[in-house]
Design a protein around this motif. Structure first.
Motif, PDB file in Angstrom:
ATOM      1  N   ASP A 189      51.807  60.638  38.155  1.00 26.33           N
ATOM      2  CA  ASP A 189      51.820  62.087  37.929  1.00 26.33           C
ATOM      3  C   ASP A 189      52.233  62.840  39.194  1.00 26.33           C
ATOM      4  O   ASP A 189      53.015  63.786  39.145  1.00 26.33           O
ATOM      5  N   SER A 190      51.687  62.397  40.324  1.00 27.90           N
ATOM      6  CA  SER A 190      51.916  63.152  41.563  1.00 27.90           C
ATOM      7  C   SER A 190      53.389  63.129  41.977  1.00 27.90           C
ATOM      8  O   SER A 190      53.838  63.997  42.704  1.00 27.90           O
ATOM      9  N   PHE A 191      54.121  62.105  41.520  1.00 23.98           N
ATOM     10  CA  PHE A 191      55.550  62.078  41.840  1.00 23.98           C
ATOM     11  C   PHE A 191      56.395  62.746  40.750  1.00 23.98           C
ATOM     12  O   PHE A 191      57.616  62.727  40.810  1.00 23.98           O
ATOM     13  N   GLY A 192      55.696  63.295  39.743  1.00 24.56           N
ATOM     14  CA  GLY A 192      56.394  64.082  38.737  1.00 24.56           C
ATOM     15  C   GLY A 192      57.006  63.289  37.599  1.00 24.56           C
ATOM     16  O   GLY A 192      58.125  63.565  37.180  1.00 24.56           O
ATOM     17  N   GLN A 197      58.020  58.456  30.697  1.00 26.52           N
ATOM     18  CA  GLN A 197      58.274  57.584  31.853  1.00 26.52           C
ATOM     19  C   GLN A 197      57.014  56.829  32.243  1.00 26.52           C
ATOM     20  O   GLN A 197      57.070  55.651  32.585  1.00 26.52           O
TER      21      GLN A 197
ATOM     22  N   ARG B 102      56.563  69.487  37.230  1.00 24.29           N
ATOM     23  CA  ARG B 102      57.147  68.168  37.516  1.00 24.29           C
ATOM     24  C   ARG B 102      58.224  68.281  38.583  1.00 24.29           C
ATOM     25  O   ARG B 102      58.313  67.454  39.474  1.00 24.29           O
ATOM     26  N   ARG B 105      56.663  68.703  41.950  1.00 23.06           N
ATOM     27  CA  ARG B 105      56.098  67.434  42.400  1.00 23.06           C
ATOM     28  C   ARG B 105      57.195  66.470  42.854  1.00 23.06           C
ATOM     29  O   ARG B 105      56.997  65.695  43.790  1.00 23.06           O
ATOM     30  N   GLN B 106      58.324  66.519  42.175  1.00 20.76           N
ATOM     31  CA  GLN B 106      59.417  65.614  42.556  1.00 20.76           C
ATOM     32  C   GLN B 106      60.077  66.035  43.856  1.00 20.76           C
ATOM     33  O   GLN B 106      60.475  65.210  44.658  1.00 20.76           O
ATOM     34  N   SER B 110      54.540  65.200  48.030  1.00 23.54           N
ATOM     35  CA  SER B 110      54.338  63.770  47.842  1.00 23.54           C
ATOM     36  C   SER B 110      52.919  63.446  48.228  1.00 23.54           C
ATOM     37  O   SER B 110      52.351  64.089  49.095  1.00 23.54           O
ATOM     38  N   GLU B 133      63.577  57.475  41.907  1.00 25.22           N
ATOM     39  CA  GLU B 133      63.974  57.079  40.560  1.00 25.22           C
ATOM     40  C   GLU B 133      63.627  58.189  39.568  1.00 25.22           C
ATOM     41  O   GLU B 133      64.429  58.515  38.689  1.00 25.22           O
ATOM     42  N   LEU B 134      62.459  58.782  39.750  1.00 23.31           N
ATOM     43  CA  LEU B 134      62.056  59.866  38.848  1.00 23.31           C
ATOM     44  C   LEU B 134      62.985  61.069  38.988  1.00 23.31           C
ATOM     45  O   LEU B 134      63.216  61.799  38.041  1.00 23.31           O
ATOM     46  N   ALA B 179      55.993  57.998  49.838  1.00 22.50           N
ATOM     47  CA  ALA B 179      55.889  59.453  49.967  1.00 22.50           C
ATOM     48  C   ALA B 179      56.999  60.024  50.854  1.00 22.50           C
ATOM     49  O   ALA B 179      57.530  61.092  50.582  1.00 22.50           O
TER      50      ALA B 179
END
Lengths: 280, 398
Positions: A189-192, A197, B102, B105-106, B110, B133-134, B179
């Motif tokens: 979650d923290s990396f979005g 996914q 999201r 956060r991306q 981190s 990757e996200l 991170a």
């Protein structure tokens, strides 16, 4: 004081009578199940005995990574030759057809249900008692409405097996996904990451071995249904056992029974080996 | 003052079903304990406000149950705040919808976790590349960036290993690389080094400081270890029971604790690592060489009951050091120039030198150390007594 008997049986009967009017719906399901059964049986009928044996051995060789594989391969070879020698080959492939098609359907329905249970508390609360009901209601009881809706033959046998065998796949999928550690979910979650996914990249891969254990149990439960399914016309080794019981012929009964055991061991070991392979 | 990156305003988290009612009680000043008794709701964080500047390591410090983990999780909304605001470069995080959140956060935030939270089914490289990757970066590019991040944290040649093949300290390097690879400007570190054994923890703290020197990220670091907080923190926020007690620089926390809680909290700390020469130094008695001759110097020494005196020039630059006996000789000879008796081989130190590094020499050298800055200005002197007093936690007095 006189309390009248609750007309539970009447209610269920009228419910089933009411349901039988949806012929189109049940015919659709019948045709779908029949198509799966026919396709699998068609493949098995196409394969000569020797090729079938070689394919099973090759599959076992490929999935089994530990040192004990040669003993298992010899067991498989001897077991299948015995079944062929006893004249149960076609019965065995029919049994396999029943087991594989019902397991396949159970997995197709069961895994999404398990995922849904893991994601939604409400779904879990609703589905859990239904699974208990499906597993604990004596399997014979399914046979009656199954015949009413789907007639006699493989399809009602498959349906009864699906109902009886599906719960472990659903439960184990739910368990496997719920067991993914909370800090990994937080990290994702923290990396979005999106829910999808998270499911495909994290939860399903980590739940894989648990889900595979559920599938293994599902197959074993489906196999345990073969004798019961034979009562409503599902062909296979179960039919041979059922006939032997009717004729009070212990010898044939045991011979067919041993064939079921051999099939069970082969299926069990191969699916378990798949599971072990899942670890890096 | 540098730019504010993260601003937290009145952030509150109440756990439990009756959060709304609990919030009303909280506003009326009812205590956390009474709220729990009345409504069954737990106050996790109570109106926390602070701001974190660009390039700063901001440590949030508290014991378990103080609400620090809840507080950091509200910054990236792993935990939804009950009320209050989190402004990231002026943008209110609490108002974002799922998709915007999201993206933030991306791109911007981190996180590094206490128990590493590495994905066990992915290789070290895949783990480090996870955030990229996200973001949808293609494989070659993200592997390249992930490798760079892994090199930065000192992990070479482990790319294809799985996390469970690495030691705890190495796993956390992967966590840090994951991170950093993301290029997020704000790092949230939740007790990132607490699960490591002490020796490795020190290595990781040093690594973090080294990386920070190169990368200048804005870091919010959670810790329950005061020594760690004092070592890496530019500023420290101390909280307990969900409330903020003090936000200050490490030395200020040690020398001016805001309340009894903080005072008790800092009791056990190893001060020598935090206190620097400038905090323990005393006023130096000095005479200006262009204005004062031997007689003035001697009288100053007599007035202050000292046997030697420092000599500076007009701009307070250090010139030397004179003994009372030598000055008296000079007067007897009738000379007026102090320069002939000045000694310059005096032990000296920089104001930012930790006391820890000085203790050994101070104990060996009979004459006090003088504290000189980069331009050779005399700032003060260090007396043995005041070093001992500072270590014991007393304020240095003139």
């Amino acid at each position: 004081m006189n309390i009248g008997q609750l007309p539970l049986a009447d209610w269920i009967n009228s419910g089933i009578d009411w349901l039988t009017q949806f012929t189109g719906f049940f015919n659709g399901i019948t045709n779908f199940f029949q198509a799966i059964v026919n396709a699998i049986q068609w493949v098995f009928d196409l394969l000569p005995v020797w090729l079938f044996i070689i394919l099973v051995l090759a599959l076992s060789y490929w999935v089994k990574r530990d040192g004990k594989k040669w003993g298992f391969l010899i067991f498989e070879l001897l077991g299948m030759l015995l079944i062929w020698n006893l004249g149960y080959w076609r019965d065995m492939t029919q049994t396999l057809t029943l087991v594989l098609s019902s397991s396949l359907i159970a997995i197709i329905i069961g895994i999404p249900l398990g995922i849904w249970m893991a994601k939604s508390k409400t779904a879990e609360v609703i589905i859990k008692p239904i699974l208990d009901f499906m597993q604990t209601l004596p399997a014979f009881v399914y046979l009656i409405p199954a015949v009413a809706f789907f007639g006699i033959g493989m399809v009602p046998g498959v349906l009864a097996s699906v109902i009886f065998a599906m719960p472990p796949t659903v439960r184990m999928t739910n368990l496997g996904i719920s067991q993914v550690p909370g800090d990994l979910i937080e990290a994702a979650d923290s990396f979005g990451s999106t829910s999808w996914q998270k499911l495909t990249q994290l939860q399903l891969p980590l739940a894989k071995s648990t889900i595979m254990a559920g599938i293994n149990q599902t197959m074993m439960l489906a196999l345990s249904m073969v004798v019961i399914a034979s009562m409503i016309g599902a062909l296979g080794l179960g039919t041979q056992v059922y006939f032997a019981v009717g004729r009070n012929d212990a010898g044939s009964g045991f011979a067919a029974g041993i064939a079921v055991v051999i099939v069970a061991i082969i299926l069990d070991r191969i699916t378990q080996a798949f599971n072990k392979q899942a670890h890096h | 003052m540098t730019k504010v990156r993260v601003e937290v305003k009145d952030l509150t988290k109440i756990f439990g079903k009756q959060a709304a009612q609990a919030q009303k009680l909280l506003a009326q000043g009812v205590s956390k304990k009474d709220i729990l008794a009345k409504t069954g709701a737990t106050v996790g964080v109570n109106h926390a406000s602070f701001s974190v500047h660009d390039g700063e390591i901001f440590v949030i410090m508290g014991l378990s149950g103080s609400g620090k983990s809840t507080l950091i999780r509200m910054i990236n909304r792993l935990i939804e705040p009950t009320s209050g605001q989190v402004l990231l470069d002026g943008q209110d995080i609490t108002k974002l919808d799922k998709k915007q959140l999201r993206e933030v956060r991306q791109e911007k935030l981190s996180m590094v976790f206490q128990n590493f939270a590495l994905f066990p089914h992915l290789t070290v490289l895949q783990n480090a590349a996870y955030g990229l990757e996200l973001k949808g970066m293609d494989l070659d590019k993200r592997n390249e960036k992930a490798k760079k991040a892994l090199r930065l944290v000192g992990l070479n040649g482990y790319d294809q290993q799985y996390p469970d093949q690495l030691s705890g300290g190495m796993q956390q390097r992967v966590g840090l690389a994951r991170a950093l690879a993301n290029d997020a400007e704000i790092l949230l570190m939740d007790e990132a080094f607490s699960a490591l054994d002490p020796l490795y923890r020190k290595d990781m703290q040093d690594l973090l400081l080294k990386i920070q020197e190169q990368m200048h990220r804005t870091i919010i670091f959670i810790s329950h270890d005061l020594n760690e907080a004092l070592k890496i923190g530019g500023r420290i926020l101390i909280m307990h029971d969900g409330t903020v007690d003090q936000i200050d620089e490490p030395e200020a926390i040690l020398t001016h604790p805001a309340n009894d809680y903080v005072e008790r909290f800092i009791e056990g700390v190893d001060r020598t690592k935090v206190l620097t020469a400038s905090t323990v130094m005393n006023h130096a008695h000095a005479v200006n060489i262009t204005k004062a001759g031997p007689r003035v110097a001697l009288r100053r020494m007599r007035d202050n009951d000292i046997s030697s005196i420092y000599v500076v020039d007009d701009e307070n630059h250090f010139v030397g050091f004179a003994d009372a006996d030598d000055v008296a000789d000079l007067i007897r000879k009738g000379s007026r120039d102090l320069r002939s008796v000045l000694k310059t081989d005096v032990p000296s130190t920089h104001p930012d030198t930790p006391v820890n590094d000085l203790i050994n020499e101070i104990s060996k050298t009979p004459i006090p150390f003088c504290v000189l800055d980069d331009e050779n200005h005399l700032l003060g002197i260090i007396l043995r007594g005041s070093v001992l007093a500072a270590i014991a936690g007393e304020e240095v007095t003139e």
